[in-house]
Design a protein around this motif. Structure first.
Motif, short mmCIF file in Angstrom:
data_model
loop_
_atom_site.label_atom_id
_atom_site.label_comp_id
_atom_site.label_asym_id
_atom_site.label_seq_id
_atom_site.Cartn_x
_atom_site.Cartn_y
_atom_site.Cartn_z
N ARG A 91 0.85 -1.19 0.00
CA ARG A 91 0.00 0.00 0.00
C ARG A 91 0.88 1.23 0.00
O ARG A 91 1.74 1.41 0.85
N HIS A 92 0.68 2.09 -1.00
CA HIS A 92 1.40 3.36 -1.10
C HIS A 92 0.42 4.44 -1.55
O HIS A 92 -0.33 4.24 -2.50
N ASP A 93 0.42 5.56 -0.86
CA ASP A 93 -0.15 6.78 -1.41
C ASP A 93 0.97 7.40 -2.23
O ASP A 93 1.94 7.93 -1.68
N LEU A 94 0.87 7.29 -3.55
CA LEU A 94 1.99 7.67 -4.41
C LEU A 94 2.30 9.15 -4.36
O LEU A 94 3.37 9.57 -4.83
N ALA A 95 1.41 9.95 -3.77
CA ALA A 95 1.72 11.36 -3.53
C ALA A 95 2.72 11.51 -2.40
O ALA A 95 3.35 12.57 -2.25
N VAL A 96 2.88 10.45 -1.61
CA VAL A 96 3.72 10.51 -0.40
C VAL A 96 4.89 9.55 -0.45
O VAL A 96 6.02 9.88 -0.06
N SER A 97 4.66 8.32 -0.94
CA SER A 97 5.71 7.30 -0.92
C SER A 97 5.69 6.50 -2.20
O SER A 97 4.68 6.46 -2.92
N PHE A 98 6.82 5.84 -2.48
CA PHE A 98 6.97 5.06 -3.71
C PHE A 98 7.82 3.84 -3.36
O PHE A 98 8.77 3.95 -2.57
N PRO A 99 7.50 2.67 -3.90
CA PRO A 99 8.29 1.48 -3.56
C PRO A 99 9.73 1.61 -4.01
O PRO A 99 10.02 2.21 -5.05
N GLY A 100 10.64 1.06 -3.23
CA GLY A 100 12.05 1.11 -3.58
C GLY A 100 12.45 -0.07 -4.45
O GLY A 100 11.91 -1.16 -4.33
N GLY A 101 13.40 0.16 -5.35
CA GLY A 101 13.90 -0.91 -6.20
C GLY A 101 13.95 -0.50 -7.66
O GLY A 101 13.63 0.63 -8.02
N GLU A 102 14.37 -1.45 -8.49
CA GLU A 102 14.40 -1.28 -9.95
C GLU A 102 13.65 -2.43 -10.59
O GLU A 102 13.69 -3.56 -10.09
N TRP A 103 13.00 -2.13 -11.72
CA TRP A 103 12.17 -3.14 -12.37
C TRP A 103 12.41 -3.14 -13.87
O TRP A 103 12.73 -2.10 -14.46
N ASP A 104 12.22 -4.32 -14.46
CA ASP A 104 12.38 -4.47 -15.92
C ASP A 104 11.15 -3.97 -16.67
O ASP A 104 11.23 -3.64 -17.85
N LEU A 105 10.02 -3.93 -15.98
CA LEU A 105 8.79 -3.37 -16.53
C LEU A 105 8.10 -2.57 -15.44
O LEU A 105 7.84 -3.11 -14.35
N VAL A 106 7.83 -1.31 -15.71
CA VAL A 106 7.02 -0.49 -14.82
C VAL A 106 5.76 -0.12 -15.59
O VAL A 106 5.84 0.52 -16.65
N SER A 107 4.62 -0.53 -15.06
CA SER A 107 3.35 -0.38 -15.76
C SER A 107 2.43 0.56 -14.98
O SER A 107 2.18 0.35 -13.79
N ALA A 108 1.93 1.59 -15.66
CA ALA A 108 0.98 2.53 -15.06
C ALA A 108 -0.22 2.63 -16.00
O ALA A 108 -0.13 3.27 -17.05
N HIS A 109 -1.32 1.99 -15.63
CA HIS A 109 -2.51 1.99 -16.46
C HIS A 109 -3.61 2.83 -15.81
O HIS A 109 -4.00 2.58 -14.68
N TYR A 110 -4.10 3.81 -16.58
CA TYR A 110 -5.25 4.62 -16.18
C TYR A 110 -5.05 5.26 -14.80
O TYR A 110 -5.89 5.14 -13.91
N LEU A 111 -3.92 5.93 -14.67
CA LEU A 111 -3.58 6.59 -13.42
C LEU A 111 -4.26 7.96 -13.38
O LEU A 111 -3.61 9.00 -13.42
N HIS A 112 -5.59 7.92 -13.34
CA HIS A 112 -6.40 9.14 -13.28
C HIS A 112 -7.16 9.13 -11.96
O HIS A 112 -7.71 8.10 -11.56
#
Length: 216
Positions: free
Chosen positions: A99-120
């Motif tokens: 659980r992250h409120d992305l306005a406040v925190s973001f998961p740490g790490g690196e990824w081969d695919l970062v997917s953001a669908h319909y972030l409205h």
């Protein structure tokens, strides 16, 4: 994450989305987003980050195909459902639900695919800043995939009132990617079939941006 509704200004993003999910037993179809299926089908499974995972359909689809998935959402209600759906699908060990409120925190790490669908969202969400953090989390050789609505849709204008719908070119500009370190693999508008809440068929216009961080 996804379609926004009128939000109480005194309500946190978590409270807003928890209340939306509590309105029904299943808010979304349970099927992975078509653009993700198309774009990820030919990729070698590795580490994936699903931003705004909702009830988990995309993360589960990836996990069942061998990806090691981190899936995040602001709603604890959605994440509980997503974890249950993953267990039912036999993918319970393939996803790390956070659980992250992305306005406040973001998961740490690196990824081969970062997917953001319909972030409205009409709840507080600094979308541009979140997507820049998403780009920073892409490993060398990895892909950032951003899919969003191109417009509010004929039957959903009230649900998206006042919401911006940037073009792929505008999203690319907002990302502020380092010149010479990224390749644009797809930037386009497309149509997808969808049904509204009354199950009436129709088409929705969406945008897709796929960029790859160059190795080295």
């Amino acid at each position: 994450m996804t379609h926004g509704h009128t939000v109480d200004p005194d309500e946190s993003a978590e409270e807003h989305w928890d209340s939306r999910y509590r309105e029904s037993e299943r808010r979304w179809s349970g099927e992975p987003n078509a653009a993700l299926v198309t774009e990820a089908a030919g990729m070698t499974p590795g580490r994936a980050l699903d931003i705004g995972c909702g009830e988990g359909a995309d993360a589960i689809w990836l996990a069942r195909r061998g990806w090691r998935v981190t899936a995040v959402d602001v709603s604890g209600v959605a994440l509980e459902r997503a974890a249950r759906h993953a267990r039912e699908a036999g993918a319970g060990t393939g996803v790390d639900w956070q659980r992250h409120d992305l306005a406040v925190s973001f998961p740490g790490g690196e990824w081969d695919l970062v997917s953001a669908h319909y972030l409205h969202s009409q709840a507080e969400l600094p979308r541009d800043a979140v997507l820049r953090r998403a780009a920073a989390a892409v490993a060398p050789g990895g892909v950032l995939l951003v899919v969003g609505h191109a417009d509010p849709g004929d039957r959903e204008e009230a649900h998206h009132h006042g919401m911006p719908f940037p073009t792929p070119e505008e999203v690319l500009e907002q990302l502020r990617l380092e010149p010479g370190r990224w390749a644009v693999e797809r930037a386009a508008e497309f149509e997808r079939a969808r049904a509204d809440r009354e199950r009436r068929p129709g088409l929705h216009r969406d945008n897709i941006l796929r960029v790859r961080r160059l190795p080295g």
